[in-house]
Design an enzyme around this catalytic site. Structure first.
Site, PDB file in Angstrom:
ATOM      1  CB  CYS A 134     -62.168  10.188 -97.551  1.00 29.99           C
ATOM      2  SG  CYS A 134     -62.291  12.711 -97.205  1.00 29.99           S
ATOM      3  CB  CYS A 137     -59.698  12.874 -97.842  1.00 28.29           C
ATOM      4  SG  CYS A 137     -61.108  13.257 -97.140  1.00 28.29           S
ATOM      5  CG  ASP A 138     -57.651  10.468-100.060  1.00 32.36           C
ATOM      6  OD1 ASP A 138     -56.370  11.597 -99.650  1.00 32.36           O
ATOM      7  OD2 ASP A 138     -57.475  10.082 -99.393  1.00 32.36           O
TER       8      ASP A 138
END
Ligand code: NDP
Length: 309
Positions: A134, A137-138
């Protein structure tokens, strides 16, 4: 034992839309949000292709709005998961992660799909230490660093573009000699100066002392001109598709395809079990779009209502 008319499992666009429709139809409805409340769109930055948002909308915001709308019409929205499902006779029998037992006349399965991994032992070894599925997300952790994205579809291109806005350099590792993504996305990545696309390339493994420091790759695998080489990277992002979240229904008698996507009948959201409906990515190996999931959630709810009446 709690008795309800419709249980909705999942809280993506399909689940929440189904809850809006069930609530408005006056059905006694409970929705379980599952392990990732809001679903996959909460891991996206801007959603640009959901009709009604000319400037695009933040994925998290959109799901919060949908949740609020779903709650307005009487559906009860619960955190937590359904851990057992017995579809062998109606009313269907469910147990949640608190041990609460529920009997429901109908169920709408909207459990979505999850990211796939290559299956390399190194993906586990470096999980949380440079391997991610992701980018939104990261990606933040890789500002001004070098990362790789595996895959050549729409998701891979979107992830690569997102990462290119943060990272110094982005490699795309594509096993075919072309990208299968939509034209507009393909052009964007091809023209982005800090994205380098490695075609005909597969990943053999990852290396690094404390987290990912690089990847072992092979070009033209199995061909006479096969060539092994390494790239130095700090992050390794998977974008090779998704698998449906249907583990809960493995032995339920529900018909699924070879990949585990729930089969629905023709143009309907009905499954092979009367009273069981499916909506969203869990039954959609083709489109995987928020708007399509929302539409199928509406259809499932209308069909559940008609079935009950
Ligand atoms: P896709 O299945 O479309 O693409 C997966 C990519 O990963 C392909 O390039 C595939 O290669 C590659 N791949 C699969 N398995 C492996 C493997 N083991 N090793 C190396 N590479 C692998 O998945 P997406 O998630 O990109 O998209 C799914 C659906 O969602 C599509 O219908 C897409 O259009 C849609 N979508 C639309 C978006 C938008 O419109 N904005 C955004 C995101 C998704 P190969 O080509 O060789 O099979």
């Amino acid at each position: 034992m709690e008795k309800i008319q419709t249980l909705i499992i999942g809280s993506g666009p399909a689940g929440y839309t189904a809850a809006i429709y069930c609530g408005r139809s006056g059905l006694k409805t409970v929705l379980y949000s599952g392990l990732q409340p809001g679903g996959q769109l909460t891991t996206t930055s801007t959603v640009e292709n959901f009709p009604g948002y000319p400037q695009g909308v933040d994925g998290n915001q959109m799901m919060m709005d949908l949740k609020e709308q779903a709650g307005r019409f009487g559906a009860e929205l619960r955190d937590g998961s359904i851990t057992k499902a017995d579809l062998s006779s109606r009313p269907f029998h469910f147990t949640d992660d608190n041990g609460r037992e529920i009997e429901s006349d109908t169920v709408i399965i909207a459990t979505g799909a999850s990211a796939k991994y290559l299956g390399l032992p190194d993906e586990q070894k470096y999980s949380g230490q440079g391997v991610s599925a992701c980018a939104t997300c990261d990606g933040f952790f890789y500002r001004k660093r070098t990362v790789a994205v595996v895959g050549g579809g729409d998701t891979a291109c979107e992830e690569a573009m997102y990462l290119a806005s943060l990272a110094k350099k982005v490699y795309m590792i594509v096993r075919k000699p072309y990208l299968r993504a939509a034209e507009i996305l393909r052009k964007r990545v091809e023209e982005k100066e800090n994205i380098e696309i490695l075609y005909n390339t597969n990943t053999l493994g990852l290396f690094g002392e404390n987290g990912v420091e690089g990847a072992h790759l092979v070009r033209f695998k199995g061909e006479p001109n096969e060539e092994k080489f390494d790239i130095a990277i700090d992050g390794f992002f998977l974008a090779i598709g998704h698998k449906p979240n249907t583990e809960l229904f493995k032995d339920s008698g529900l018909e699924m395809d070879a990949q585990g996507f729930i089969k629905t009948k023709g143009n309907s959201q009905a499954t092979n079990i009367e009273g069981v409906f499916a909506a969203g990515d869990v039954c959609d190996p083709v489109y995987r779009q928020g708007i399509v999931a929302a539409g199928s959630g509406a259809k499932a709810a209308i069909e559940a209502d008609r079935f009950l009446k």
